[in-house]
Design an enzyme around this catalytic site. Structure first.
Site, PDB file in Angstrom:
ATOM      1  N   HIS A  15       9.765  -4.218   2.557  1.00 51.40           N
ATOM      2  CA  HIS A  15      10.945  -3.357   2.431  1.00 51.40           C
ATOM      3  C   HIS A  15      11.297  -3.264   0.944  1.00 51.40           C
ATOM      4  O   HIS A  15      12.183  -3.966   0.454  1.00 51.40           O
ATOM      5  CB  HIS A  15      12.108  -3.946   3.241  1.00 51.40           C
ATOM      6  CG  HIS A  15      13.297  -3.041   3.339  1.00 51.40           C
ATOM      7  ND1 HIS A  15      14.067  -2.968   4.478  1.00 51.40           N
ATOM      8  CD2 HIS A  15      13.871  -2.194   2.459  1.00 51.40           C
ATOM      9  CE1 HIS A  15      15.057  -2.104   4.287  1.00 51.40           C
ATOM     10  NE2 HIS A  15      14.954  -1.627   3.058  1.00 51.40           N
TER      11      HIS A  15
ATOM     12  N   ARG B 267      13.038  -2.181  -2.329  1.00 53.77           N
ATOM     13  CA  ARG B 267      14.331  -1.589  -2.647  1.00 53.77           C
ATOM     14  C   ARG B 267      14.356  -1.106  -4.091  1.00 53.77           C
ATOM     15  O   ARG B 267      13.598  -1.591  -4.928  1.00 53.77           O
ATOM     16  CB  ARG B 267      15.451  -2.607  -2.388  1.00 53.77           C
ATOM     17  CG  ARG B 267      15.706  -2.846  -0.898  1.00 53.77           C
ATOM     18  CD  ARG B 267      16.894  -3.776  -0.678  1.00 53.77           C
ATOM     19  NE  ARG B 267      17.364  -3.732   0.695  1.00 53.77           N
ATOM     20  CZ  ARG B 267      16.865  -4.475   1.698  1.00 53.77           C
ATOM     21  NH1 ARG B 267      15.876  -5.300   1.456  1.00 53.77           N
ATOM     22  NH2 ARG B 267      17.364  -4.378   2.915  1.00 53.77           N
TER      23      ARG B 267
ATOM     24  N   HIS C 227      15.482  -8.087  12.890  1.00 54.69           N
ATOM     25  CA  HIS C 227      16.617  -8.595  12.116  1.00 54.69           C
ATOM     26  C   HIS C 227      17.136  -9.879  12.755  1.00 54.69           C
ATOM     27  O   HIS C 227      17.717  -9.867  13.839  1.00 54.69           O
ATOM     28  CB  HIS C 227      17.770  -7.602  11.965  1.00 54.69           C
ATOM     29  CG  HIS C 227      18.613  -7.911  10.759  1.00 54.69           C
ATOM     30  ND1 HIS C 227      18.326  -7.441   9.494  1.00 54.69           N
ATOM     31  CD2 HIS C 227      19.696  -8.700  10.605  1.00 54.69           C
ATOM     32  CE1 HIS C 227      19.203  -7.899   8.628  1.00 54.69           C
ATOM     33  NE2 HIS C 227      20.048  -8.674   9.275  1.00 54.69           N
TER      34      HIS C 227
ATOM     35  N   GLU D  39       9.259  -0.322   5.119  1.00 56.47           N
ATOM     36  CA  GLU D  39      10.637  -0.007   5.490  1.00 56.47           C
ATOM     37  C   GLU D  39      11.421   0.420   4.257  1.00 56.47           C
ATOM     38  O   GLU D  39      11.124  -0.017   3.140  1.00 56.47           O
ATOM     39  CB  GLU D  39      11.332  -1.243   6.081  1.00 56.47           C
ATOM     40  CG  GLU D  39      10.686  -1.812   7.313  1.00 56.47           C
ATOM     41  CD  GLU D  39      11.435  -3.032   7.828  1.00 56.47           C
ATOM     42  OE1 GLU D  39      11.230  -3.389   8.994  1.00 56.47           O
ATOM     43  OE2 GLU D  39      12.219  -3.626   7.049  1.00 56.47           O
TER      44      GLU D  39
END
Length: 255
Positions: free
Chosen positions: A44, A46, A206, A77
């Site tokens: 993921h 960022r 999660h 993601e």
């Protein structure tokens, strides 16, 4: 249908980035996880590059393109609206287009969020997302949307043309072992039934861990894939990455 295990390597990169070093290696962690039974690798990235960097994405894509790893799924993601930054982050969509992973999971996280904590509100975002979704699918990338267990939102996800949804399982994990557990599981189970009828594949992720994973997958069916990172890397501190991935894979095999 066996639920596939995708290991999220963000926290491996986070540890590495705490020093000016290449240790621990994200690629080595991926190889260890795969050897131990992982079916996929998740990252993921960022915009602030606090953990996974674009170079990690490209290195993992190269690894998973090798003949002996072609059966391993690569899942990226992130927020599809995240654009290029001065620090070298090329923008989420550009990064995904450049490596063409098996799956892109679109997540509505703010750049300042510590972690993802809610699903999409498609009553407001469908128009903008639809173009991005079609763009990814044209590249033969499966698209999954990060979602809460809301019937209205799942119907919009299906109308949008999503291939899968990924349930945000934070509320379930937070209330696991409490009096609210069963009612929350019931919400997810009902949402999964609707997703199945709508033709949406189901992923989940999660705060799933060794204690709560089996209960979720038994109640919510069928789950095609779970993405787990924080718990796996935390457990690996005590027991080692290979052993812990084996334990998670065994849970899914026995569920």
């Amino acid at each position: 249908m066996k639920t596939r295990l995708s290991v999220n390597l963000n926290k491996v990169a986070l540890i590495r980035n705490s020093r000016e070093t290449a240790i621990p290696s994200v690629v080595d962690a991926a190889m260890t996880a795969i050897k131990a039974g992982a079916d996929g690798i998740t990252v993921h990235p960022r915009p602030d590059m606090r953990h996974i960097r674009p170079s990690d994405v490209h290195d993992l894509a190269e690894l998973l393109s090798r003949d002996d790893y072609r059966h391993i799924e690569f899942n990226i993601e992130g927020n599809p609206y995240a654009g290029p930054q001065d620090n070298g982050y090329p923008g989420f969509m550009e990064l995904v287009r450049s490596v063409k992973p098996h799956q892109a999971t679109l997540v509505p996280d703010d750049p300042n969020q510590l972690t993802s904590d809610h699903g999409w509100d498609l009553t407001r975002e469908s128009g903008r997302l639809k173009l991005l979704l079609k763009d990814l699918q044209a590249l033969k990338i499966r698209v999954s949307l990060f979602m809460d267990p809301s019937a209205e939102q799942l119907e919009l996800a299906a109308r949008l043309g999503a291939d899968r949804i990924e349930f945000y399982t934070g509320p379930y994990a937070e209330h696991f072992g409490t009096s609210a557990q069963q009612s929350i599981l019931g919400e997810f189970a009902a949402a999964a039934d609707l997703a199945n009828r709508l033709g949406l594949g189901i992923n989940a992720g999660h705060d799933l861990n060794l204690e709560n994973l089996a209960t979720f997958c038994q109640a919510v069916s069928p789950v095609a894939e779970v993405s787990i990172g924080h718990a796996i890397i935390s457990d690996a501190i005590w027991f080692g990455l290979e052993e812990i991935v084996c334990r998670y894979a065994r849970i899914l095999q026995e569920t």
